[in-house]
Design a protein around this motif. Structure first.
Motif, PDB file in Angstrom:
ATOM      1  N   PHE A  52     -10.193   8.029   0.006  1.00 34.30           N
ATOM      2  CA  PHE A  52     -10.300   6.577  -0.148  1.00 34.30           C
ATOM      3  C   PHE A  52     -10.904   5.945   1.102  1.00 34.30           C
ATOM      4  O   PHE A  52     -11.853   5.156   1.035  1.00 34.30           O
TER       5      PHE A  52
ATOM      6  N   ILE B  33       0.863  -1.177   0.000  1.00 30.44           N
ATOM      7  CA  ILE B  33       0.000   0.000   0.000  1.00 30.44           C
ATOM      8  C   ILE B  33       0.896   1.222   0.000  1.00 30.44           C
ATOM      9  O   ILE B  33       1.569   1.526   0.995  1.00 30.44           O
TER      10      ILE B  33
ATOM     11  N   SER C 204     -14.183   4.945  -5.418  1.00 27.94           N
ATOM     12  CA  SER C 204     -12.899   5.594  -5.200  1.00 27.94           C
ATOM     13  C   SER C 204     -11.980   5.433  -6.402  1.00 27.94           C
ATOM     14  O   SER C 204     -11.216   6.346  -6.743  1.00 27.94           O
TER      15      SER C 204
ATOM     16  N   LEU D 166      -2.253   4.828  -3.294  1.00 25.67           N
ATOM     17  CA  LEU D 166      -3.234   5.812  -2.846  1.00 25.67           C
ATOM     18  C   LEU D 166      -2.793   7.228  -3.213  1.00 25.67           C
ATOM     19  O   LEU D 166      -1.728   7.677  -2.802  1.00 25.67           O
TER      20      LEU D 166
ATOM     21  N   PRO E 112      -5.556   9.370   0.118  1.00 23.76           N
ATOM     22  CA  PRO E 112      -5.894   8.347   1.108  1.00 23.76           C
ATOM     23  C   PRO E 112      -7.084   8.702   1.988  1.00 23.76           C
ATOM     24  O   PRO E 112      -7.867   7.835   2.363  1.00 23.76           O
TER      25      PRO E 112
ATOM     26  N   LEU F 113       1.555   5.240  -0.140  1.00 26.64           N
ATOM     27  CA  LEU F 113       0.953   6.515   0.218  1.00 26.64           C
ATOM     28  C   LEU F 113       1.644   7.643  -0.548  1.00 26.64           C
ATOM     29  O   LEU F 113       2.733   7.442  -1.111  1.00 26.64           O
TER      30      LEU F 113
ATOM     31  N   ASP G 174      -9.000   8.190  -6.829  1.00 30.77           N
ATOM     32  CA  ASP G 174      -8.360   8.285  -5.515  1.00 30.77           C
ATOM     33  C   ASP G 174      -7.207   7.307  -5.388  1.00 30.77           C
ATOM     34  O   ASP G 174      -6.331   7.500  -4.545  1.00 30.77           O
ATOM     35  N   TRP G 175      -7.241   6.231  -6.194  1.00 30.89           N
ATOM     36  CA  TRP G 175      -6.183   5.227  -6.130  1.00 30.89           C
ATOM     37  C   TRP G 175      -5.974   4.608  -7.496  1.00 30.89           C
ATOM     38  O   TRP G 175      -6.802   4.733  -8.395  1.00 30.89           O
TER      39      TRP G 175
END
Length: 428
Positions: free
Chosen positions: A77, A51, A92, A71, A74, A53, A97-98
């Motif tokens: 999300f 994951i 999302s 992300l 985040p 960021l 958003d991702w």
């Protein structure tokens, strides 16, 4: 663990709120977002996900080569996930958003064991965000036409951009590697693989010269064309105005208009008696409340000694039961009113509501994964042409996710595709 808090998040910009109200709006759900953040970290550890960021940070340590969720916003999300669960996950993505460098690998990892995504002691939290399908999207005679129009009447030109020349929108059947048994799939072999699928279904139904055939779900006419080319007489039913027009044109161009009649008609209104009834990936659109009517209709129109050949996506019976009353992202945005059956559901529905019995069952799920891969690659490669047809970025991301999500379902084994033969005791 790195925090994913993002208190400065603002609603998604540049998204048409009249066209995409739930994508444009970011829910105000800080407590649920905090819970979602903890669950996300747990899922990352359990499934070995990376994951990422903003700024290159990682939520938790991840193994090399791990499937990646990147992300960009985040906070948005987590608010969407916290408020809407998997619907929020999809919205999302639509809102950008991702992202993921390999969307299929990411979703396949998540789909491999979906029951582990939420800890057993916290599954009661599902009732905070899980919705029931709205009554206005159930597959009744009143609502089914609108459900069909929302998907199949988007644009024939759109489907032509990513389907092969047969315009077949269902799993193909490829040759397989003699050692591994894996499908041997590429774009150039797709039309032949679609014909192989159709021919195997027609063989199951024993479609040939002089036989009468009812097709439930016309698509764009390829099965009807091949059945008529065998010498059969075909009546094909569709609720899609777009498919109706193009199927009739393709049938006429094939010189088979005297052997095929395409009707804009609900399956429940089917008339006549037929030696064979065939249907490809249409039962999924019927909806579980209407399976009794569907199977009784098959029974009613099948002539003595006749055969029914169906192709259907399937899922495990226990998962079907667990999700039967759940409103999903796929139902909300892609296939309203649908329900994927299990093998047990097909057999039981036929037995309880007709004189038909399931007598053959052939599975080839890996072939659907490859079919979807080819469609997805074609769709993304022709993104500019999709845009030129008037489909905005939110729609394009929605369809990229839909195709990847579906492919992952088959790669993980969560979904399968099967050809069923149903007969009575008098079948010939």
């Amino acid at each position: 663990m790195t925090s994913v808090a993002d208190p400065t998040t603002t609603p998604s910009a540049g998204i048409d709120p009249t066209r995409w109200p739930d994508v444009a709006r970011v829910p105000d759900a800080p407590i649920r977002a905090a819970v979602a953040g903890r669950l996300l970290a747990r899922i990352a550890r359990r499934h070995g996900l990376r994951i990422e960021l903003p700024g290159g940070r990682m939520l938790v340590p991840a193994p090399a080569g791990a499937a990646t969720l990147r992300l960009h916003r985040p906070g948005d999300f987590l608010r969407r996930i916290g408020a809407g669960g998997l619907i929020g996950f999809g919205e999302s993505y639509q809102a950008a958003d991702w992202d993921s460098p390999d969307l299929v690998a990411l979703i396949t990892s998540l789909a491999t064991d979906p029951s582990t995504l939420v800890p057993p002691g916290t599954r009661w939290l599902r009732r905070l965000y899980v919705q029931r399908p709205p009554a206005t999207e159930l597959g009744s005679t009143e609502h089914a036409p609108r459900n069909v129009q929302r998907h199949y009447d988007l644009s024939n030109e759109l489907f032509a951009l990513f389907l092969d020349r047969t315009m077949s929108y269902s799993s193909a059947l490829f040759p397989t590697d003699v050692r591994s048994g894996a499908p041997l799939a590429d774009w150039h072999s797709l039309p032949t693989a679609q014909h192989r699928k159709i021919d195997r279904l027609l063989d199951l139904a024993r479609v040939g010269p002089g036989r009468t055939v009812l097709e439930i779900g016309t698509g764009w006419g390829e099965l009807a064309i091949r059945a008529a080319a065998r010498g059969a007489r075909v009546v094909s039913l569709t609720l899609s105005a777009e498919q109706l027009a193009l199927a009739r044109r393709r049938i006429s161009e094939a010189g088979l208009a005297d052997r095929v009649e395409v009707r804009q008609c609900d399956y429940r209104s089917a008339e006549g008696s037929y030696d064979a009834v065939v249907s490809v990936e249409m039962i999924e659109a019927v909806g579980r409340p209407y399976w009794p009517t569907y199977f009784s209709t098959l029974d009613r129109v099948l002539a003595p000694g006749g055969r029914v050949a169906l192709q259907s996506i399937t899922m495990p019976h226990e998962r079907m039961l667990a999700t039967a009353e759940t409103y999903t992202w796929i139902l909300k945005y892609i296939f309203p009113g649908g329900q994927i059956p299990s093998v047990e559901a097909v057999a039981q529905s036929a037995e309880r509501h007709s004189s038909l019995r399931l007598t053959e069952d052939r599975s080839y799920g890996p072939h659907y994964a490859e079919t979807l891969r080819l469609w997805r690659e074609r769709f993304t490669a022709r993104a500019d042409e999709v845009a030129a047809l008037g489909f905005d970025p939110v729609f394009r991301r929605m369809w990229e996710l839909y195709l990847a999500y579906s492919e992952a379902g088959f790669r993980s084994g969560y979904l399968d595709v099967r050809q069923f033969l149903l007969t009575r005791g008098d079948a010939r």
